[in-house]
Write a protein that holds these residues in place. Sequence first.
Motif, PDB file in Angstrom:
ATOM      1  N   THR A  49      -3.929   2.797   3.935  1.00 12.10           N
ATOM      2  CA  THR A  49      -2.662   2.088   4.142  1.00 12.10           C
ATOM      3  C   THR A  49      -2.116   1.751   2.754  1.00 12.10           C
ATOM      4  OG1 THR A  49      -3.589  -0.120   4.168  1.00 12.10           O
ATOM      5  CG2 THR A  49      -3.597   1.062   6.265  1.00 12.10           C
TER       6      THR A  49
ATOM      7  N   THR B 198       1.389   8.485   9.517  1.00 18.77           N
ATOM      8  CA  THR B 198       1.992   7.780  10.642  1.00 18.77           C
ATOM      9  C   THR B 198       2.934   6.745  10.072  1.00 18.77           C
ATOM     10  OG1 THR B 198       0.028   8.084  11.981  1.00 18.77           O
ATOM     11  CG2 THR B 198       1.499   6.315  12.633  1.00 18.77           C
TER      12      THR B 198
ATOM     13  N   THR C  28       7.176  -1.395  14.555  1.00 16.09           N
ATOM     14  CA  THR C  28       6.734  -2.695  15.040  1.00 16.09           C
ATOM     15  C   THR C  28       5.285  -2.591  15.526  1.00 16.09           C
ATOM     16  OG1 THR C  28       8.970  -3.021  15.805  1.00 16.09           O
ATOM     17  CG2 THR C  28       7.329  -4.570  16.612  1.00 16.09           C
ATOM     18  N   ASP C  29       4.425  -3.426  15.001  1.00 12.68           N
ATOM     19  CA  ASP C  29       2.999  -3.435  15.343  1.00 12.68           C
ATOM     20  C   ASP C  29       2.286  -2.128  15.002  1.00 12.68           C
ATOM     21  OD1 ASP C  29       3.092  -6.066  16.438  1.00 12.68           O
ATOM     22  OD2 ASP C  29       4.045  -5.221  18.228  1.00 12.68           O
ATOM     23  N   LEU C  30       2.864  -1.385  14.095  1.00 17.20           N
ATOM     24  CA  LEU C  30       2.235  -0.133  13.654  1.00 17.20           C
ATOM     25  C   LEU C  30       2.246  -0.087  12.135  1.00 17.20           C
ATOM     26  CD1 LEU C  30       1.065   2.650  14.569  1.00 17.20           C
ATOM     27  CD2 LEU C  30       3.375   3.549  14.304  1.00 17.20           C
ATOM     28  N   THR C  31       1.059  -0.121  11.549  1.00 17.96           N
ATOM     29  CA  THR C  31       0.937  -0.100  10.093  1.00 17.96           C
ATOM     30  C   THR C  31       1.095   1.333   9.600  1.00 17.96           C
ATOM     31  OG1 THR C  31      -0.578  -1.967  10.188  1.00 17.96           O
ATOM     32  CG2 THR C  31      -0.646  -0.638   8.183  1.00 17.96           C
ATOM     33  N   TYR C  32       1.819   1.492   8.494  1.00 19.02           N
ATOM     34  CA  TYR C  32       1.895   2.822   7.870  1.00 19.02           C
ATOM     35  C   TYR C  32       0.488   3.220   7.456  1.00 19.02           C
ATOM     36  CZ  TYR C  32       2.315   6.280   4.227  1.00 19.02           C
ATOM     37  OH  TYR C  32       2.138   7.402   3.469  1.00 19.02           O
ATOM     38  N   ILE C  33       0.089   4.413   7.849  1.00 22.78           N
ATOM     39  CA  ILE C  33      -1.260   4.851   7.490  1.00 22.78           C
ATOM     40  C   ILE C  33      -1.256   6.352   7.233  1.00 22.78           C
ATOM     41  CG2 ILE C  33      -1.997   5.137   9.914  1.00 22.78           C
ATOM     42  CD1 ILE C  33      -4.733   3.966   9.024  1.00 22.78           C
TER      43      ILE C  33
ATOM     44  N   ASP D  94       7.263  12.029  14.788  1.00 22.17           N
ATOM     45  CA  ASP D  94       7.197  10.812  13.989  1.00 22.17           C
ATOM     46  C   ASP D  94       6.012  10.868  13.045  1.00 22.17           C
ATOM     47  OD1 ASP D  94       9.376   9.258  14.761  1.00 22.17           O
ATOM     48  OD2 ASP D  94       8.427   8.868  16.684  1.00 22.17           O
TER      49      ASP D  94
END
Lengths: 147, 231
Positions: B158, B95, B99-104, B51
């Motif tokens: 981000t 990354t 859900t609850d994970l910001t693209y970074i 991922d």
Amino acid sequence: MAGQEDFKMKLIKKILLITALAYIFAALNTGCETPIGQIVPYSGNWKFTFSYDNGSVFASSNILIQDTGAFCGKITVMETGNIFYIKGDVSGYGEITGGFADSCSAPVTGKIIGSFTELMGAGYASGTFTDTLQNPGYKGTWQARRN
Amino acid sequence: MKNTFRIQVVLLFLITASAFTQQEKMNFGIFSGVSLSTNSYTYETGSNYLDTSYSNDAKTGFNLGMFAAYDFERNFSVKLQGQYTNKGGITNINTYTSTDLTYIERSYRNTINYIQFSLLPQLNLPFSKNSNESKAYFNAGGYLSVKLSASEKIENQTVYQYLDTERDISNSLTGTDAGLIFAGGIVYKGFLIDIRYDLGLTNIVDDPDFNDALDISNNSINFSIGWTGGF
């Protein structure tokens, strides 16, 4: 001639207004992003592998660590097929605390401890786990790599 | 007594002549330039289901050094080179959002400072038959580098936000690096232009947590200008 100038001025004003509004919108709107200072360095997907003390694999799982460091993922015991959840938190310094649960909303039993580290983008975590209340054999070590 | 004195004079002459001849065959130079460094990067994630995406970029660096070359033949020399150089690379990790994970996107820019010694056999192709002053040359040899320091700058980006941090990674890397060098250049009336490729052959990772999974070696292309026309 004067009408043409008025038209140009109005057009320039409109462009400036739209640009300013777009800038303000972009500056204020951070979407649903978590403030970047609060995102733990280890957020993302990790592959966990749990092993018994004798080295044989107990279970493995792909687990998502959220922005805040919280995680909850399903694991399946290889030998028995028993399914339960691993649940806990990773701090900004990479310390992990948690345990096992029947679901992500259920209270935890047992204990998972360990730490995360990274080097040049490669992530690694390791530690120990135990849930002898559920089963006397449920104890050992675990490792995880960024996936 | 007289004979002893004569022998001493002859010996002194021979030694002086020999030294003079060697001095003519010996030349020195200084150089400085820029480099583009990358890490040859292998990370065993233990899973084919990723991922997270990985990519590597080059970073610019700086080098400064000196050399001594000895001409064994008109077309063959050996060059001993010492230089300060910084190597490293950039690893980008994305990354994906969930859900609850910001693209970074995390960018790990590592800089490793070395003192590097190299021994380079050299093929010379002089521009004129009478003089060795201007020539093209080609080198192939080996190098050994001693690490001075190493740091890593981590840039987190981000969609809307940015944050960077920096840390020392000296203790996670080996103290030395070794590899091959392939180079070529032109010397014209004392000025030189040199292009060099450093191919690292050793894994520079020395951290028990990563030794089994992470293999990183240094590669760099160096562009230098210098002077070898006498001092």
